[in-house]
Design a protein around this motif. Structure first.
Motif: not given
Lengths: 287, 192
Positions: A6, A8, A25, A27-28, A32, A56, A58-59, A112, A115
């Protein structure tokens, strides 16, 4: 355990043991959450400087059922915001944004909107120095996104339009809105709000609603954060007609409206505000 | 045995398993090792203190760096922790003095300027005799914010403030370098 991914924003980090980090984080996809990044301080391949506050990314992560901490596998930079660290004003404002997002949200609550607002605001702060209305717009948008849109049009007591009121109104945090000059004697708490400050709050609220911030219509990552569109378009106009006293009033009003929905005190502006330039607001109009 | 495990568990990064493993190691070693370890633990608490000038760890005040007449007292390198000072000393490149802040600005953790030794740094600057302050805080968000704050605090006193360079590590490879480090190294490029 299954892998998930996601976009984040890093809200908070703390070192754990020799080389691990525990990271919180926003996240979208999953709201959280917190996770442990094993070997984060050593691995330039999996976490190449990407687990810093405001990052910012991508996790990639995996979760065990019923486990509070996720296992963070990789964080790839999605959008760099290097200028957030160019001045103390930007750093302080960005700290306030992530701190408020952290203290206003609950882990595992999915949605989201917050976010998107945080991403848009950090992108705005990366683009230019914060103005007197930047953080106020963010705070109002965060209230909208969390379902606490304040009532600033009609009286919470008698539903009379507040704009028709000539005297100051009483803003009450617990009521999520204001009482007109006739109803205000019923309540002792809150604060008296001048017509100028009420008008400014109304303008900001309209800008937030028009931009769709707080109701899921904003674009991802705030790519249009400072191109003269969105809620930031009103910043200049509001700042130009806002006296220092009214700016202070608006800031206090938003503090009051936010307070019932926060877990813990906000410390960024309190600690760093006094060291910034503006003597009136304690920092370049941030407060 | 249980008492030793409990005490070791209080150390950062040491959990139950590691504490038990260490306790068994101590048990297996000869008596002199345990005595030396105990003596070292006690003496570090009894003899170590902060240098009154740079706030680094020392057994004598002022520390050997502040007391060394061959070093350049007009240059002061500002670091977050005493360990950073030791790291810079290992490089054997810097010949000036130090100032240890005792941390970095971290407003989200409740650490503001008053929690660091910033006022003491300003006092040093006001006493005069300084030509350069080298800010060597960590290249993290908190370290960068601290560097900005130090510059804001010291510059009005007419002292030159510099920041240590950030960029590619020696022996590194551009192909495998992350975007943030590359952009910082381009930003900090210099004339050849």
């Amino acid at each position: 355990m299954r892998f998930e991914s996601t976009p984040a924003i890093v809200l908070r980090t703390r070192e754990y043991g020799e080389s691990d980090k525990i990271v919180t984080v926003l996240s979208r996809a999953a709201g959280k959450f917190s996770g442990i990044a094993k070997g984060a301080k050593r691995s330039q391949r999996r976490f190449p400087g990407t687990l810093e506050i405001f990052s910012h990314v991508t996790l990639d992560y995996k979760r065990r059922p019923h486990s509070e901490l996720a296992f963070l596998e990789r964080a790839v930079l999605l959008q760099p915001w290097p200028r957030l660290l160019n001045t103390l004003e930007r750093f302080t404002a960005a700290s306030h944004v992530v701190e408020l997002a952290d203290k206003m949200s609950v882990e595992s609550e999915v949605g989201d909107d917050l976010y998107r607002i945080v991403a848009a605001t950090l992108a705005r702060l990366n683009a230019a120095e914060p103005g007197p209305a930047t953080l106020r717009l963010f705070e109002l948008a965060a209230l909208h996104a969390s379902g606490y849109r304040p009532e600033l049009v009609v009286c919470r007591g008698c539903t009379r339009p507040l704009a028709a009121d000539r005297g100051p109104v009483r803003l009450v945090g617990g009521l999520g809105g204001a009482l007109c000059s006739q109803c205000r004697a019923r309540e002792e708490g809150g604060m008296l709000l001048s017509n100028e400050a009420l008008d400014c709050l109304g303008t900001l609220q309209v800008a937030v609603a028009r931009a769709g911030l707080g109701n899921g219509h904003d674009g991802d990552g705030g790519h249009d954060a400072h191109d003269g569109h969105g809620p930031w378009a009103v910043e200049g106009a509001v700042a130009a007609r806002l006296s220092a006293r009214a700016a202070r009033e608006v800031a206090l009003a938003l503090d009051l409206l936010l307070a019932p929905h926060l877990r813990g005190r906000l410390r960024s502006l309190e600690l760093l505000g006094p060291v910034l330039n503006d003597p009136v607001s304690g920092g370049n109009g941030l407060r | 045995m249980q008492r030793l495990v409990e005490e070791l568990k209080r150390l950062p990064g040491i959990g139950e398993k590691t504490a038990t493993r260490l306790a068994f190691y101590v048990l297996r070693c000869d008596h002199s090792f345990a005595a030396d370890l105990a003596q070292a633990l006690l003496s570090v608490k009894e003899q170590s203190r902060l240098c009154s000038q740079c706030f680094g760890l020392t057994e004598q005040d002022p520390c050997r760096i502040c007391a060394d007449p061959r070093r350049h007292p007009e240059e002061v390198c500002v670091v977050e922790e005493p360990a950073d000072m030791l790291a810079l000393e290992r490089a054997q490149e810097y010949r000036g003095h130090y100032h240890v802040l005792g941390g970095a600005l971290a407003p989200l953790d409740g650490i503001g300027p008053e929690h660091l030794r910033c006022a003491e740094l300003v006092e040093r600057v006001k006493r005069g005799g300084l030509s350069e302050i080298i800010v060597a805080t960590n290249p993290t968000a908190e370290g960068e914010a601290t560097a900005l704050y130090i510059a804001r605090l010291v510059k009005p006193h007419g002292v030159r403030v510099t920041r240590i360079a950030r960029g590619l590590p020696v022996g590194g490879d551009l192909e495998y370098t992350d975007a943030i480090t590359l952009s910082k190294s381009l930003e900090g490029r210099r004339e050849m």
